[in-house]
Design a protein around this motif. Structure first.
Motif, PDB file in Angstrom:
ATOM      1  N   THR A 174      -5.372  34.798  -0.922  1.00  0.00           N
ATOM      2  CA  THR A 174      -6.323  34.341  -0.215  1.00  0.00           C
ATOM      3  C   THR A 174      -5.744  33.113   0.666  1.00  0.00           C
ATOM      4  O   THR A 174      -6.303  32.781   1.337  1.00  0.00           O
ATOM      5  CB  THR A 174      -7.316  33.348  -0.996  1.00  0.00           C
ATOM      6  OG1 THR A 174      -6.785  32.619  -1.717  1.00  0.00           O
ATOM      7  CG2 THR A 174      -8.246  34.294  -1.815  1.00  0.00           C
TER       8      THR A 174
ATOM      9  N   SER B 251      -9.962  25.582   1.580  1.00  0.00           N
ATOM     10  CA  SER B 251     -11.313  25.773   0.856  1.00  0.00           C
ATOM     11  C   SER B 251     -11.050  25.277  -0.449  1.00  0.00           C
ATOM     12  O   SER B 251      -9.801  25.129  -1.049  1.00  0.00           O
ATOM     13  CB  SER B 251     -11.924  27.230   0.733  1.00  0.00           C
ATOM     14  OG  SER B 251     -11.184  28.126  -0.137  1.00  0.00           O
TER      15      SER B 251
ATOM     16  N   LEU C  40     -17.444  24.797  -7.021  1.00  0.00           N
ATOM     17  CA  LEU C  40     -17.113  25.779  -6.139  1.00  0.00           C
ATOM     18  C   LEU C  40     -18.276  26.801  -6.016  1.00  0.00           C
ATOM     19  O   LEU C  40     -19.151  26.821  -6.878  1.00  0.00           O
ATOM     20  CB  LEU C  40     -15.863  26.833  -7.015  1.00  0.00           C
ATOM     21  CG  LEU C  40     -14.639  25.832  -6.958  1.00  0.00           C
ATOM     22  CD1 LEU C  40     -13.549  26.726  -7.693  1.00  0.00           C
ATOM     23  CD2 LEU C  40     -14.009  25.403  -5.815  1.00  0.00           C
TER      24      LEU C  40
ATOM     25  N   GLY D  30     -11.743  26.869  -3.404  1.00  0.00           N
ATOM     26  CA  GLY D  30     -11.067  27.694  -4.320  1.00  0.00           C
ATOM     27  C   GLY D  30      -9.545  27.661  -3.999  1.00  0.00           C
ATOM     28  O   GLY D  30      -8.831  28.067  -4.917  1.00  0.00           O
ATOM     29  N   GLN D  31      -9.301  27.698  -2.658  1.00  0.00           N
ATOM     30  CA  GLN D  31      -7.857  28.016  -2.255  1.00  0.00           C
ATOM     31  C   GLN D  31      -7.095  26.485  -2.735  1.00  0.00           C
ATOM     32  O   GLN D  31      -5.852  26.586  -3.526  1.00  0.00           O
ATOM     33  CB  GLN D  31      -7.708  27.861  -0.921  1.00  0.00           C
ATOM     34  CG  GLN D  31      -8.118  29.465  -0.330  1.00  0.00           C
ATOM     35  CD  GLN D  31      -8.247  29.134   1.155  1.00  0.00           C
ATOM     36  OE1 GLN D  31      -8.380  28.156   1.986  1.00  0.00           O
ATOM     37  NE2 GLN D  31      -7.943  30.371   1.813  1.00  0.00           N
TER      38      GLN D  31
ATOM     39  N   GLN E 109     -15.797  31.827  -4.812  1.00  0.00           N
ATOM     40  CA  GLN E 109     -14.548  31.060  -4.926  1.00  0.00           C
ATOM     41  C   GLN E 109     -14.587  30.858  -6.541  1.00  0.00           C
ATOM     42  O   GLN E 109     -13.460  31.103  -6.960  1.00  0.00           O
ATOM     43  CB  GLN E 109     -14.782  29.682  -4.457  1.00  0.00           C
ATOM     44  CG  GLN E 109     -14.492  29.700  -2.915  1.00  0.00           C
ATOM     45  CD  GLN E 109     -14.626  28.467  -2.161  1.00  0.00           C
ATOM     46  OE1 GLN E 109     -15.051  27.268  -2.919  1.00  0.00           O
ATOM     47  NE2 GLN E 109     -14.307  28.268  -1.140  1.00  0.00           N
TER      48      GLN E 109
END
Length: 274
Positions: free
Chosen positions: A134, A146, A175, A148-149, A179
């Protein structure tokens, strides 16, 4: 599954002045497994993790790593053993890129300059080993990522240093659905690669989705350590809120009102101590 826990805590006590936060707590985490550490707010989860990570010194009890007793006085001691913690705030710097964050405080140097190619290669290899797809560029600023990243980068940073136990503090908090699924897949891959993972979470869906074992804390005592496949959502909720579910958990209240006896948890895993 290994017969010997990779990380084992026994009889852990911790007090702050007159307030005892942890009472005779035991916890076992196995290589190749996800152990979910659950409990209500104030149950002692954060204190226990800080004892394991060397931020707090335990008052009593023993810590064993890979079958041998160890003493952890500082986060450096924990890191040298291979214990890494990813806290809920992630401890990432928004103004630095992914590579810079992953090597922050542990930079590789060549002579008197930073060895940027080596760090970039190691960061890329670590993300690839975790099947992370990602992230578009290793040189993206963390500010542009983001939630999640960001969580993915924080976890990759933890496993970069040959860690053997990774403790994740509420990794899916705040999240979205997609995510959360990505992070949970990453958590499962960590265990499948042979690491011992301790997942702290209030989300029972997440716990049952990825964990192999559940350890429930109740008012500073370990109510039970059970295999996930052998308990239901409602049983775990009862362990969290009351310290007991049917015959599983802490001893029942005595008539004199002194509470949970000696605070010894019941282990219902096959061959476990009763």
């Amino acid at each position: 599954m290994a017969a010997t826990p990779l990380l084992e805590l026994s009889g852990i006590d911790k007090s702050f002045g007159p307030v005892q936060v942890l009472h005779d707590v035991g916890l076992s985490a196995y290589a190749g497994e996800v152990t979910a550490l659950v409990g209500d707010n104030g149950a002692g989860k954060s204190t226990l993790v800080k004892c394991v990570s060397g931020i707090y010194t335990i008052d009593a009890g023993t810590v064993s790593f890979d079958g041998r007793p160890v003493t952890i006085h500082s986060p450096r001691d924990a890191a040298e053993l291979g214990i890494e913690v990813v806290y809920q705030d992630l401890a990432l710097c928004d103004n630095l890129d992914i590579v810079q964050n992953m090597f922050l405080g542990r930079e590789k140097v060549r002579g008197i300059v930073l060895d940027e190619p080596t760090m970039e290669q190691m960061a890329g290899d670590t993300l690839a080993s975790l099947s992370v797809r990602t992230v578009k560029s290793l040189r993206q600023l963390v500010a542009s990522l983001s939630g999640g990243q960001r969580q993915t980068v924080a976890i990759a940073k933890a496993v970069l240093w040959n860690s053997r136990v990774v403790i994740l503090d509420e990794p899916t908090a705040a999240l979205g659905v997609a995510q959360t699924a990505q992070v949970l897949e990453l958590v499962r891959r960590l265990a499948d690669s042979g690491l011992g993972v301790v997942l702290i979470s209030h989300n029972m869906n997440d716990v049952f989705a990825v964990s192999d074992r559940i350890a429930a804390l109740y008012l500073g005592r370990m109510a039970a350590q059970v295999k996930t496949s052998e308990v239901t959502h409602s049983q775990v909720v009862e362990l969290i809120t009351a310290g007991r579910s049917g015959t599983v958990g802490l001893p029942p209240e005595r008539p004199d009102g002194n509470g949970n006896g000696n605070g010894v948890a019941v282990d219902i895993t096959p061959g476990g101590d009763q």
